[in-house]
Write an enzyme that holds these catalytic residues in place. Structure first.
Site, PDB file in Angstrom:
ATOM      1  N   TYR A  46      46.311  41.744  26.616  1.00 56.83           N
ATOM      2  CA  TYR A  46      46.028  42.718  27.681  1.00 56.83           C
ATOM      3  C   TYR A  46      47.130  42.779  28.739  1.00 56.83           C
ATOM      4  O   TYR A  46      47.225  43.757  29.464  1.00 56.83           O
ATOM      5  CB  TYR A  46      44.675  42.446  28.346  1.00 56.83           C
ATOM      6  CG  TYR A  46      44.401  40.990  28.660  1.00 56.83           C
ATOM      7  CD1 TYR A  46      44.925  40.386  29.791  1.00 56.83           C
ATOM      8  CD2 TYR A  46      43.609  40.225  27.816  1.00 56.83           C
ATOM      9  CE1 TYR A  46      44.674  39.060  30.078  1.00 56.83           C
ATOM     10  CE2 TYR A  46      43.349  38.897  28.097  1.00 56.83           C
ATOM     11  CZ  TYR A  46      43.886  38.316  29.226  1.00 56.83           C
ATOM     12  OH  TYR A  46      43.634  37.004  29.506  1.00 56.83           O
ATOM     13  N   GLY A  49      49.625  45.903  29.211  1.00 56.04           N
ATOM     14  CA  GLY A  49      49.268  47.119  29.938  1.00 56.04           C
ATOM     15  C   GLY A  49      48.524  46.880  31.232  1.00 56.04           C
ATOM     16  O   GLY A  49      48.146  47.830  31.912  1.00 56.04           O
ATOM     17  N   HIS A  50      48.286  45.620  31.610  1.00 53.07           N
ATOM     18  CA  HIS A  50      47.472  45.327  32.800  1.00 53.07           C
ATOM     19  C   HIS A  50      48.127  44.238  33.621  1.00 53.07           C
ATOM     20  O   HIS A  50      47.742  43.077  33.492  1.00 53.07           O
ATOM     21  CB  HIS A  50      46.069  44.900  32.385  1.00 53.07           C
ATOM     22  CG  HIS A  50      45.063  44.968  33.480  1.00 53.07           C
ATOM     23  ND1 HIS A  50      44.811  43.913  34.333  1.00 53.07           N
ATOM     24  CD2 HIS A  50      44.236  45.960  33.879  1.00 53.07           C
ATOM     25  CE1 HIS A  50      43.857  44.250  35.175  1.00 53.07           C
ATOM     26  NE2 HIS A  50      43.492  45.484  34.923  1.00 53.07           N
ATOM     27  N   PHE A  51      49.043  44.452  34.358  1.00 57.29           N
ATOM     28  CA  PHE A  51      49.780  45.661  34.673  1.00 57.29           C
ATOM     29  C   PHE A  51      51.244  45.363  34.375  1.00 57.29           C
ATOM     30  O   PHE A  51      51.700  44.269  34.697  1.00 57.29           O
ATOM     31  CB  PHE A  51      49.610  46.046  36.142  1.00 57.29           C
ATOM     32  CG  PHE A  51      48.187  46.299  36.549  1.00 57.29           C
ATOM     33  CD1 PHE A  51      47.575  47.513  36.248  1.00 57.29           C
ATOM     34  CD2 PHE A  51      47.453  45.334  37.216  1.00 57.29           C
ATOM     35  CE1 PHE A  51      46.273  47.762  36.643  1.00 57.29           C
ATOM     36  CE2 PHE A  51      46.148  45.575  37.595  1.00 57.29           C
ATOM     37  CZ  PHE A  51      45.547  46.792  37.304  1.00 57.29           C
ATOM     38  N   VAL A  56      47.877  40.735  35.406  1.00 57.67           N
ATOM     39  CA  VAL A  56      46.634  40.249  36.017  1.00 57.67           C
ATOM     40  C   VAL A  56      45.552  40.291  34.938  1.00 57.67           C
ATOM     41  O   VAL A  56      45.400  41.304  34.249  1.00 57.67           O
ATOM     42  CB  VAL A  56      46.208  41.148  37.207  1.00 57.67           C
ATOM     43  CG1 VAL A  56      44.869  40.709  37.774  1.00 57.67           C
ATOM     44  CG2 VAL A  56      47.268  41.149  38.289  1.00 57.67           C
TER      45      VAL A  56
END
Length: 142
Positions: A46, A49-51, A56
């Site tokens: 994740y 894309g986060h972020f 995070v």
């Protein structure tokens, strides 16, 4: 030494990578309480894309990690062996600090009420002893 390894956790709950979000169970009182551990790696899928540029751990995935610990707690009871614990409700979720790559997250769930196949757990995720996430999670055994 951990009480349950990743392999042993997978014998209790159906989650697998990339959705298995707990590494070990450190403490367990079946049907009552459990403490899991998640070592957050830069390689978590994740984070791409986060972020970008500021990784995070998504709050909803922290809630899911807590729920997985709660599922281990409740499914460790002999009457629920081999079943699945589903979300029935999430109440009073609070996100107090970011969880970042390199953090070791301690995930504690204490069952505060149970009636038949429904249970409610008080869930808290901490990093370095500070509360990052707290919520009340309701489980339904199916």
């Amino acid at each position: 030494m951990s009480l349950l390894t990743t392999k042993e956790i997978m014998e209790i709950i159906p989650h697998r990578q990339p959705m298995l979000l707990i590494d070990t169970i450190e403490e367990l009182e079946p049907g009552k309480r459990g403490v899991g551990k998640k070592c957050v790696s830069y390689n978590e899928p994740y984070f791409a894309g986060h972020f970008p540029g500021e990784p995070v751990m998504p709050g909803v995935l922290t809630i899911e990690a807590l729920a997985q610990v709660g599922a281990v707690v409740i499914l460790s009871c002999p009457q629920f062996k081999g079943k699945t614990a589903y979300f029935a409700a999430i109440n009073n979720a609070r996100f107090k600090q970011k969880i970042l790559p390199g953090d070791v997250v301690m995930l504690e769930v204490e069952m505060i009420k149970q009636k038949g196949p429904i249970g409610i757990g008080k869930a808290t995720a901490t990093v370095d002893g500070k509360v990052a996430v707290s919520a009340e999670l309701t489980f339904a055994i199916g």
